[in-house]
Design a protein around this motif. Structure first.
Motif, PDB file in Angstrom:
ATOM      1  N   ARG A 169     -42.999 -41.969  75.800  1.00 29.52           N
ATOM      2  CA  ARG A 169     -43.698 -42.839  76.741  1.00 29.52           C
ATOM      3  C   ARG A 169     -43.414 -44.304  76.431  1.00 29.52           C
ATOM      4  O   ARG A 169     -43.474 -44.717  75.267  1.00 29.52           O
ATOM      5  N   LEU A 170     -43.120 -45.074  77.463  1.00 30.19           N
ATOM      6  CA  LEU A 170     -42.793 -46.489  77.306  1.00 30.19           C
ATOM      7  C   LEU A 170     -43.914 -47.321  77.928  1.00 30.19           C
ATOM      8  O   LEU A 170     -44.187 -47.203  79.128  1.00 30.19           O
ATOM      9  N   ARG A 171     -44.541 -48.170  77.129  1.00 33.24           N
ATOM     10  CA  ARG A 171     -45.640 -48.992  77.630  1.00 33.24           C
ATOM     11  C   ARG A 171     -45.210 -50.395  78.029  1.00 33.24           C
ATOM     12  O   ARG A 171     -45.946 -51.078  78.735  1.00 33.24           O
ATOM     13  N   ASP A 172     -44.050 -50.847  77.586  1.00 35.06           N
ATOM     14  CA  ASP A 172     -43.658 -52.195  77.967  1.00 35.06           C
ATOM     15  C   ASP A 172     -42.161 -52.373  77.801  1.00 35.06           C
ATOM     16  O   ASP A 172     -41.510 -51.672  77.010  1.00 35.06           O
ATOM     17  N   VAL A 173     -41.623 -53.335  78.547  1.00 33.19           N
ATOM     18  CA  VAL A 173     -40.243 -53.788  78.415  1.00 33.19           C
ATOM     19  C   VAL A 173     -40.288 -55.305  78.505  1.00 33.19           C
ATOM     20  O   VAL A 173     -41.050 -55.869  79.300  1.00 33.19           O
ATOM     21  N   ALA A 174     -39.497 -55.966  77.665  1.00 34.38           N
ATOM     22  CA  ALA A 174     -39.613 -57.426  77.585  1.00 34.38           C
ATOM     23  C   ALA A 174     -38.276 -58.048  77.214  1.00 34.38           C
ATOM     24  O   ALA A 174     -37.433 -57.429  76.555  1.00 34.38           O
ATOM     25  N   ASN A 175     -38.093 -59.300  77.653  1.00 31.27           N
ATOM     26  CA  ASN A 175     -36.946 -60.089  77.223  1.00 31.27           C
ATOM     27  C   ASN A 175     -37.164 -60.582  75.799  1.00 31.27           C
ATOM     28  O   ASN A 175     -38.258 -61.040  75.451  1.00 31.27           O
ATOM     29  N   GLY A 176     -36.127 -60.490  74.983  1.00 32.75           N
ATOM     30  CA  GLY A 176     -36.185 -61.049  73.644  1.00 32.75           C
ATOM     31  C   GLY A 176     -35.479 -62.385  73.578  1.00 32.75           C
ATOM     32  O   GLY A 176     -34.639 -62.702  74.425  1.00 32.75           O
ATOM     33  N   PRO A 177     -35.779 -63.205  72.578  1.00 32.09           N
ATOM     34  CA  PRO A 177     -35.127 -64.510  72.445  1.00 32.09           C
ATOM     35  C   PRO A 177     -33.640 -64.413  72.147  1.00 32.09           C
ATOM     36  O   PRO A 177     -32.910 -65.402  72.298  1.00 32.09           O
ATOM     37  N   ASP A 178     -33.175 -63.217  71.757  1.00 31.21           N
ATOM     38  CA  ASP A 178     -31.758 -63.003  71.477  1.00 31.21           C
ATOM     39  C   ASP A 178     -30.984 -62.547  72.708  1.00 31.21           C
ATOM     40  O   ASP A 178     -29.809 -62.183  72.609  1.00 31.21           O
ATOM     41  N   GLY A 179     -31.634 -62.548  73.880  1.00 33.36           N
ATOM     42  CA  GLY A 179     -30.960 -62.148  75.105  1.00 33.36           C
ATOM     43  C   GLY A 179     -30.898 -60.655  75.322  1.00 33.36           C
ATOM     44  O   GLY A 179     -30.228 -60.193  76.254  1.00 33.36           O
ATOM     45  N   LEU A 180     -31.596 -59.871  74.497  1.00 34.44           N
ATOM     46  CA  LEU A 180     -31.613 -58.420  74.634  1.00 34.44           C
ATOM     47  C   LEU A 180     -32.923 -57.968  75.269  1.00 34.44           C
ATOM     48  O   LEU A 180     -33.894 -58.720  75.331  1.00 34.44           O
ATOM     49  N   LEU A 181     -32.948 -56.722  75.725  1.00 40.55           N
ATOM     50  CA  LEU A 181     -34.154 -56.113  76.280  1.00 40.55           C
ATOM     51  C   LEU A 181     -34.829 -55.286  75.203  1.00 40.55           C
ATOM     52  O   LEU A 181     -34.182 -54.460  74.541  1.00 40.55           O
ATOM     53  N   TYR A 182     -36.145 -55.465  75.069  1.00 41.28           N
ATOM     54  CA  TYR A 182     -36.937 -54.731  74.087  1.00 41.28           C
ATOM     55  C   TYR A 182     -37.845 -53.752  74.825  1.00 41.28           C
ATOM     56  O   TYR A 182     -38.427 -54.086  75.866  1.00 41.28           O
ATOM     57  N   VAL A 183     -37.967 -52.532  74.262  1.00 37.55           N
ATOM     58  CA  VAL A 183     -38.836 -51.518  74.847  1.00 37.55           C
ATOM     59  C   VAL A 183     -39.798 -51.012  73.783  1.00 37.55           C
ATOM     60  O   VAL A 183     -39.446 -50.904  72.600  1.00 37.55           O
ATOM     61  N   LEU A 184     -41.035 -50.715  74.223  1.00 39.49           N
ATOM     62  CA  LEU A 184     -42.071 -50.233  73.314  1.00 39.49           C
ATOM     63  C   LEU A 184     -42.248 -48.742  73.519  1.00 39.49           C
ATOM     64  O   LEU A 184     -42.704 -48.301  74.586  1.00 39.49           O
ATOM     65  N   LEU A 185     -41.867 -47.971  72.495  1.00 37.81           N
ATOM     66  CA  LEU A 185     -42.001 -46.518  72.508  1.00 37.81           C
ATOM     67  C   LEU A 185     -43.306 -46.126  71.822  1.00 37.81           C
ATOM     68  O   LEU A 185     -44.120 -46.980  71.482  1.00 37.81           O
ATOM     69  N   GLN A 186     -43.508 -44.851  71.602  1.00 34.31           N
ATOM     70  CA  GLN A 186     -44.791 -44.371  71.077  1.00 34.31           C
ATOM     71  C   GLN A 186     -45.108 -44.901  69.681  1.00 34.31           C
ATOM     72  O   GLN A 186     -46.268 -45.149  69.358  1.00 34.31           O
ATOM     73  N   ASP A 187     -44.092 -45.068  68.843  1.00 34.33           N
ATOM     74  CA  ASP A 187     -44.340 -45.445  67.454  1.00 34.33           C
ATOM     75  C   ASP A 187     -43.406 -46.535  66.942  1.00 34.33           C
ATOM     76  O   ASP A 187     -43.324 -46.779  65.749  1.00 34.33           O
ATOM     77  N   ARG A 188     -42.704 -47.196  67.875  1.00 39.08           N
ATOM     78  CA  ARG A 188     -41.709 -48.166  67.433  1.00 39.08           C
ATOM     79  C   ARG A 188     -41.337 -49.113  68.568  1.00 39.08           C
ATOM     80  O   ARG A 188     -41.649 -48.863  69.737  1.00 39.08           O
ATOM     81  N   VAL A 189     -40.655 -50.180  68.177  1.00 36.51           N
ATOM     82  CA  VAL A 189     -40.035 -51.088  69.136  1.00 36.51           C
ATOM     83  C   VAL A 189     -38.534 -50.945  68.989  1.00 36.51           C
ATOM     84  O   VAL A 189     -37.998 -50.943  67.872  1.00 36.51           O
ATOM     85  N   ALA A 190     -37.872 -50.797  70.117  1.00 36.35           N
ATOM     86  CA  ALA A 190     -36.395 -50.684  70.116  1.00 36.35           C
ATOM     87  C   ALA A 190     -35.834 -51.750  71.051  1.00 36.35           C
ATOM     88  O   ALA A 190     -36.549 -52.348  71.856  1.00 36.35           O
ATOM     89  N   ARG A 191     -34.544 -51.983  70.936  1.00 35.11           N
ATOM     90  CA  ARG A 191     -33.881 -52.919  71.841  1.00 35.11           C
ATOM     91  C   ARG A 191     -32.583 -52.324  72.327  1.00 35.11           C
ATOM     92  O   ARG A 191     -31.968 -51.472  71.657  1.00 35.11           O
ATOM     93  N   LEU A 192     -32.163 -52.789  73.488  1.00 39.70           N
ATOM     94  CA  LEU A 192     -30.895 -52.383  74.063  1.00 39.70           C
ATOM     95  C   LEU A 192     -29.856 -53.430  73.705  1.00 39.70           C
ATOM     96  O   LEU A 192     -30.021 -54.619  74.024  1.00 39.70           O
ATOM     97  N   ALA A 193     -28.795 -53.010  73.024  1.00 39.02           N
ATOM     98  CA  ALA A 193     -27.717 -53.904  72.619  1.00 39.02           C
ATOM     99  C   ALA A 193     -26.430 -53.475  73.299  1.00 39.02           C
ATOM    100  O   ALA A 193     -26.180 -52.288  73.503  1.00 39.02           O
ATOM    101  N   PRO A 194     -25.557 -54.425  73.674  1.00 38.66           N
ATOM    102  CA  PRO A 194     -24.280 -54.066  74.297  1.00 38.66           C
ATOM    103  C   PRO A 194     -23.462 -53.150  73.404  1.00 38.66           C
ATOM    104  O   PRO A 194     -23.420 -53.316  72.177  1.00 38.66           O
ATOM    105  N   ALA A 195     -22.846 -52.160  74.016  1.00 40.57           N
ATOM    106  CA  ALA A 195     -22.127 -51.139  73.234  1.00 40.57           C
ATOM    107  C   ALA A 195     -20.959 -51.740  72.461  1.00 40.57           C
ATOM    108  O   ALA A 195     -20.594 -51.244  71.393  1.00 40.57           O
ATOM    109  N   ALA A 196     -20.356 -52.803  72.964  1.00 37.64           N
ATOM    110  CA  ALA A 196     -19.170 -53.378  72.323  1.00 37.64           C
ATOM    111  C   ALA A 196     -19.494 -54.172  71.066  1.00 37.64           C
ATOM    112  O   ALA A 196     -18.592 -54.525  70.313  1.00 37.64           O
ATOM    113  N   GLU A 197     -20.770 -54.465  70.838  1.00 36.33           N
ATOM    114  CA  GLU A 197     -21.131 -55.284  69.668  1.00 36.33           C
ATOM    115  C   GLU A 197     -21.371 -54.427  68.434  1.00 36.33           C
ATOM    116  O   GLU A 197     -21.727 -53.270  68.530  1.00 36.33           O
TER     117      GLU A 197
END
Length: 475
Positions: free
Chosen positions: A447-475
């Motif tokens: 379950r995802l309760r939030d999605v937010a812009n990070g200061p590093d230009g990435l997208l952050y998502v809040l999962l049940q027990d952690r915070v994750a971010r989406l990073a470009p695959a090439a990096e």
């Protein structure tokens, strides 16, 4: 519902005389039961087809939109042997059947086209960008919202009523002390956290939470309250109440709190309160629930609020007719206030919020009751602002971001919606006020309760027990 065998056809007509005298008097029936009684023998128990075509294949002879489905049910398709059921099934029940068919068709479509469910060491390929999902903070319990301070500290609310701080990538072991008591029963808890637009100068942090009255022997009535304060070390200080509803308007029960906050470019604070499970309250301007509100940053009521001079109205109300809004963000280019809210069973909505407008709940909806009975056959009225789009089946949207970074350039200024029930992150492309494309970025990670812009230009998502971010695959 496009063709019917002769025995079933005759049986349906024999039912009509009795139905003509009783349909209007009887309470609305469960759509699943109506389908089983009148439709399943031809279209199959699972809508996958039989003597009549499938209703979940996505292929339609007479159109698969709501109006076409309603017409087929009401009037039939006599040229194909299907009778009309308008005399047997009420208009509200026809609407319930349309919702039920759309719900099942949507679930079937989801099964046919599974979305990415990336693990930490895999790359997911989307329509516009490929990405990796990286865990950045673990050890949380139902994180609800996230805010990034300019000094590098990260604030995370947890539903259970705690505010956590991440410093240099490490979660502080103890929650912030000094917060008020939070009622976390049911859907209640500590909701959004937002920084003042001038945070670097004034240090104000805004929180929304479910606030319980302590005047009753058992669990007291509850309503969403807004406060602001400052963080000194790991302690909440300088607290001020920004909005607290009159105590007589607090409601019992643990549903539909809203609890999202957003500042506009003029530092006005907008926030959502759900209708608290009391549907009719959403239309009542003397009550705070089921509304979007607008205040100055210090809690004062702006002199140009739409209902300021309406006798008895809550003066902070900006719009009304909302069920449970849990997404609220201003578009960085257009300045529009985008909102999404939970529908009942089906009918989650995406809206652009405008001053003084009625968004319809419960007078108009694209959903039905959880027990399968219809709420209303009305989906639109001239005095009600229609949604930009709606979801059926429900995805249970919770969290909204409009991407502003540069790391995913093709996502720039597009909407991202996180969801609870569907466990999805969706990308929505909007043009001229219409959604022209939707993509499930990933699903199945919880379950995802939030999605937010990070200061590093990435997208952050809040999962049940952690915070994750989406990073470009090439990096």
């Amino acid at each position: 519902m496009r063709s019917m065998t002769l025995p079933r056809l005759l049986a349906s007509f024999l039912l009509v005389p009795a139905a003509l005298t009783t349909a209007a008097e009887q309470p609305a029936r469960d759509a699943r039961k109506i389908y089983a009684e009148f439709c399943a023998s031809c279209h199959g128990a699972n809508m996958e087809g039989g003597s009549a075509p499938s209703l979940v294949s996505g292929q339609w002879r007479y159109g698969g939109d709501d109006a076409a489905l309603s017409t087929s049910i009401r009037n039939g398709r006599p040229q194909n042997g299907m009778p009309g059921f308008g005399a047997t099934v009420s208009e509200k029940e026809i609407r319930g059947l349309v919702v039920f068919i759309n719900e099942q068709a949507g679930q079937a479509s989801s099964r046919r086209t599974p979305a990415p469910s990336p693990s930490a060491d895999t790359v997911a390929t989307g329509k516009l960008h490929s990405f990796r999902v990286e865990t950045v903070v673990s050890g949380l319990r139902e994180p609800y919202a996230i805010a990034f301070q300019p000094d590098g500290l990260v604030l995370i609310t947890e539903k259970r009523g705690t505010l956590r701080v991440v410093e240099k990538g490490v979660l502080r072991p103890e929650p912030v002390s000094g917060l008020p008591a939070v009622d976390s029963g049911g859907q209640g808890g500590l909701f959004d956290v937002v920084l003042h637009p001038d945070f670097a100068r004034n240090g104000w942090i805004y929180l929304a939470f479910s606030d319980q009255l302590k005047t009753e022997p058992n669990r007291g009535a509850v309503m969403t309250t807004l406060i602001r304060g400052r963080l000194k070390g790991n302690t909440w200080t300088d607290q001020q109440i920004i909005f607290r509803a009159p105590e007589e308007t607090f409601r019992h029960g643990g549903n539909h709190f809203g609890g999202r906050l957003a500042f506009d470019k003029n530092n006005f604070l907008f926030f959502s309160i759900g209708e608290r499970g009391n549907q009719v309250d959403a239309q009542n301007l003397t009550l705070p629930n089921g509304k979007i509100h607008r205040l100055h940053d210090d809690g004062r009521v702006p002199v140009d609020n739409p209902f300021l001079k309406t006798p008895g109205a809550i003066p902070s109300i900006w719009s009304y007719g909302h069920r449970n809004p849990q997404g609220l963000r201003f578009h960085p280019v257009t300045g529009e206030l985008w909102e999404h809210e939970h529908g009942p069973r089906g009918g989650d909505e995406l809206n652009i919020i405008q001053r003084g407008l009625n968004y319809g709940w419960p007078l108009a909806t694209f959903g039905m009751n959880y027990n399968g009975t219809p709420i209303t056959d009305v989906t639109a009225r001239p005095d009600i602002q229609p949604p930009i789009t709606y979801w059926l089946p429900s995805i249970a949207p919770c969290g909204l971001a409009i991407y502003t970074g540069d790391r995913f350039p093709k996502w720039k200024n597009q909407l991202f919606v996180s969801s609870l029930a569907a466990q999805e992150l969706r990308r929505l492309e909007v043009k001229d006020g219409k959604v022209i494309d939707q993509e499930i970025i990933f699903k199945g990670l919880g379950r995802l309760r939030d999605v937010a812009n990070g200061p590093d230009g990435l997208l952050y998502v809040l999962l049940q027990d952690r915070v994750a971010r989406l990073a470009p695959a090439a990096e």
